[in-house]
Design an enzyme around this catalytic site. Structure first.
Site, PDB file in Angstrom:
ATOM      1  N   ASP A 326      62.625  56.493  66.365  1.00 45.20           N
ATOM      2  CA  ASP A 326      61.118  56.538  66.199  1.00 45.20           C
ATOM      3  C   ASP A 326      60.707  57.730  66.957  1.00 45.20           C
ATOM      4  OD1 ASP A 326      60.707  54.178  64.834  1.00 45.20           O
ATOM      5  OD2 ASP A 326      60.595  52.992  66.808  1.00 45.20           O
ATOM      6  N   LYS A 353      59.188  54.638  57.078  1.00 44.28           N
ATOM      7  CA  LYS A 353      58.524  54.036  58.312  1.00 44.28           C
ATOM      8  C   LYS A 353      57.000  54.025  58.027  1.00 44.28           C
ATOM      9  CE  LYS A 353      62.164  53.724  60.874  1.00 44.28           C
ATOM     10  NZ  LYS A 353      62.540  52.280  61.301  1.00 44.28           N
TER      11      LYS A 353
HETATM   12  C1  S3P Z   1      61.781  48.047  65.651  1.00 41.22           C
HETATM   13  C2  S3P Z   1      62.844  48.560  64.714  1.00 41.22           C
HETATM   14  C3  S3P Z   1      62.758  49.995  64.103  1.00 41.22           C
HETATM   15  C4  S3P Z   1      61.668  50.848  64.654  1.00 41.22           C
HETATM   16  C5  S3P Z   1      60.490  50.012  64.757  1.00 41.22           C
HETATM   17  C6  S3P Z   1      60.550  49.071  65.695  1.00 41.22           C
HETATM   18  C7  S3P Z   1      62.110  46.816  66.014  1.00 41.22           C
HETATM   19  O1  S3P Z   1      62.650  49.824  62.871  1.00 41.22           O
HETATM   20  O2  S3P Z   1      61.612  52.035  63.946  1.00 41.22           O
HETATM   21  O3  S3P Z   1      59.414  50.736  65.270  1.00 41.22           O
HETATM   22  O4  S3P Z   1      61.053  46.402  66.935  1.00 41.22           O
HETATM   23  O5  S3P Z   1      62.863  46.103  65.635  1.00 41.22           O
HETATM   24  P1  S3P Z   1      64.053  49.626  61.648  1.00 41.22           P
HETATM   25  O6  S3P Z   1      64.445  48.036  61.850  1.00 41.22           O
HETATM   26  O7  S3P Z   1      63.250  49.472  60.236  1.00 41.22           O
HETATM   27  O8  S3P Z   1      64.818  50.724  61.907  1.00 41.22           O
END
Ligand code: S3P
Length: 447
Positions: A326, A353
């Site tokens: 992120d 995202k």
């Molecule tokens: C998150 C996982 C990430 C991240 C998101 C929060 C989480 O996403 O980008 O802001 O809390 O599990 P991805 O699982 O799609 O990588």
């Protein structure tokens, strides 16, 4: 909140030195999980330091719709009275997860092995994002999902009345997918096994254990093997949410961009599955010191002392991507002010995202006079002495794109305007007063 309110254009201009203490809000990932695990537990869960951003408030509302009692007692101070594993009631309304991919994907997992149906939707950003990555493994448990073309929201999930346990290798680095499968595994009999090729944030594993589940993690040549024993009785816990490293990255990077800055960001999680940005900043030559390392609420935390100083461009190792996924928007903005070129590879996930973050950063930086190159899974930023700025940049309903360009505007020759800063409220509702208190020149533009 699928209805998105009026756009809030915001502008940042060259700022004097940032100084003082930046108390950033609670971790978003842990906040979602505290509410969901609280709802799946028996008895009371008390949460302190909960992030009261819109994403988390939408998850709180969802947990109420599934039958949990969720109450706010004071700022960041919440209780959840859960319904127990398998105890979710069928919601009598559509579950609106707003802007939150984490919220919708984790909640789908949590209800997928209960014999109820729920319909999910979200805002104009969330309805574009892929849900097949969670509904595919949830189908293995016996759940069914019907959504729009391409596996998009709105989508109805019919949970499996007689779920079977699953062994699933997550095909992309995604803590959301891993977590959805683990949460679904809670109400399946026997052992659910999730394998990930590279480690992603491990809050679900840590918290499941904390709430009383039997869960083992084994690092093997084939990846991390996580084994959860289904149908535990989870019991309510006290969760002290540490401050969010993903939010801390904005004042930290702003201080590295704005001459003569010196700030302290206390109590920030240093979980090794989340701290890639800080390692990267140190490799770039940042004067960033982790003071007073300690454990809080089951997570390692430290106070971050950061002072302005010259930075150099680096190649960010792709193996680090998951631990700072992120933080690429703010890193790309910072890289524009560094000496030399920063190459970020292995970041294809950024394309799905809240916006296509490679494209959003590349176009915005170009508009600000910065030279960039992109491929399907990389972004290269050529740093310069004095970023021209003087552009209006589209935030694409993405909080981190909005904050990244506002931070860059604090250090560029001409102001940078973000067309809509309202999404910042999803993760960092106090961004504007916090940055202003440090000395940043940011302001709303009245339309
Ligand atoms: C998150 C996982 C990430 C991240 C998101 C929060 C989480 O996403 O980008 O802001 O809390 O599990 P991805 O699982 O799609 O990588």
């Amino acid at each position: 909140m699928s209805g998105h309110g009026p756009a809030i254009p915001m502008s940042a201009r060259k700022s004097g030195p940032l100084s003082g203490v930046a108390e950033v809000p609670g971790d978003k990932s842990i906040s979602h999980r505290a509410l969901i695990l609280g709802a799946l537990s028996v008895g009371e869960t008390r949460v302190t330091g909960l992030l009261e951003g819109q994403d988390v408030l939408d998850t709180a509302a969802a947990m109420r719709a599934f039958g949990a009692e969720v109450t706010q007692h004071g700022p960041g101070d919440w209780t959840v009275h859960g319904v127990g594993v398998g105890g979710f009631a069928e919601p009598d309304r559509v579950i609106d997860c707003g802007n939150s991919g984490t919220g919708v994907r984790l909640i789908m997992g949590a209800m997928a092995t209960t014999g109820i149906a729920a319909t999910f939707t979200g805002d104009a950003s969330l309805v574009k994002r892929p849900m097949g990555r969670v509904t595919d493994p949830l189908a293995l448990f016996g759940a069914q999902a019907v959504g729009r073309d391409g596996g998009r929201l709105p989508m109805t999930v019919v949970g499996a009345a007689n779920p079977v346990p699953v062994r699933y290798r997550v095909p992309m680095p995604s803590a959301q997918v891993k977590s959805a499968v683990l949460l679904a595994g809670l109400n399946a009999p026997g052992q659910t096994v999730v394998i990930e090729a590279e480690p992603t944030r491990d809050h679900t594993e840590r918290m499941l254990r904390g709430f009383g589940a039997e869960l083992t993690v084994e690092d093997t040549d084939g990846g991390r093997v996580i084994t959860l024993t289904g149908q535990p009785e989870l019991t309510g816990q006290t969760v002290a949410v540490p401050r969010d490293p993903s939010s801390a990255a904005f004042p930290v990077c702003a201080a590295l961009m704005v001459q003569d800055s010196n700030i302290l960001v206390p109590g920030v999680s240093q979980n090794p599955t989340r701290n890639g940005i800080f390692l990267t900043l140190q490799e770039m030559g940042a004067d960033l010191v982790m003071e007073n390392p300690r454990a809080e609420g089951g997570e390692p935390v430290a106070d971050l002392r950061v002072r302005f100083g010259p930075l150099k461009g680096i190649n960010v190792p792709p193996a680090r991507a998951a631990s700072m996924i992120d933080e690429y928007p703010i890193l790309a903005a910072l890289a524009a002010t560094a000496d030399g070129t920063t190459v970020m590879t292995g970041i294809k996930e950024l394309r799905v995202k809240e916006s296509d973050r490679i494209d959003a950063m590349a176009r915005g930086l170009e508009a600000c006079g910065v030279r960039v190159e992109e491929t399907e899974d990389s972004l290269t930023v050529h740093g310069m002495d004095d970023v021209p700025g003087g552009a209006t940049v589209a935030s694409h309903l993405d909080h981190r794109i909005a904050m990244a360009f506002l931070c860059l505007g604090m250090a560029s020759r001409q102001p940078i305007t973000v067309d809509d800063a309202s999404p910042i409220a999803t993760s960092f509702p106090v961004f504007e007063p916090l940055m202003t208190d440090l000395g940043a020149s940011i302001s709303r533009i009245n339309g």
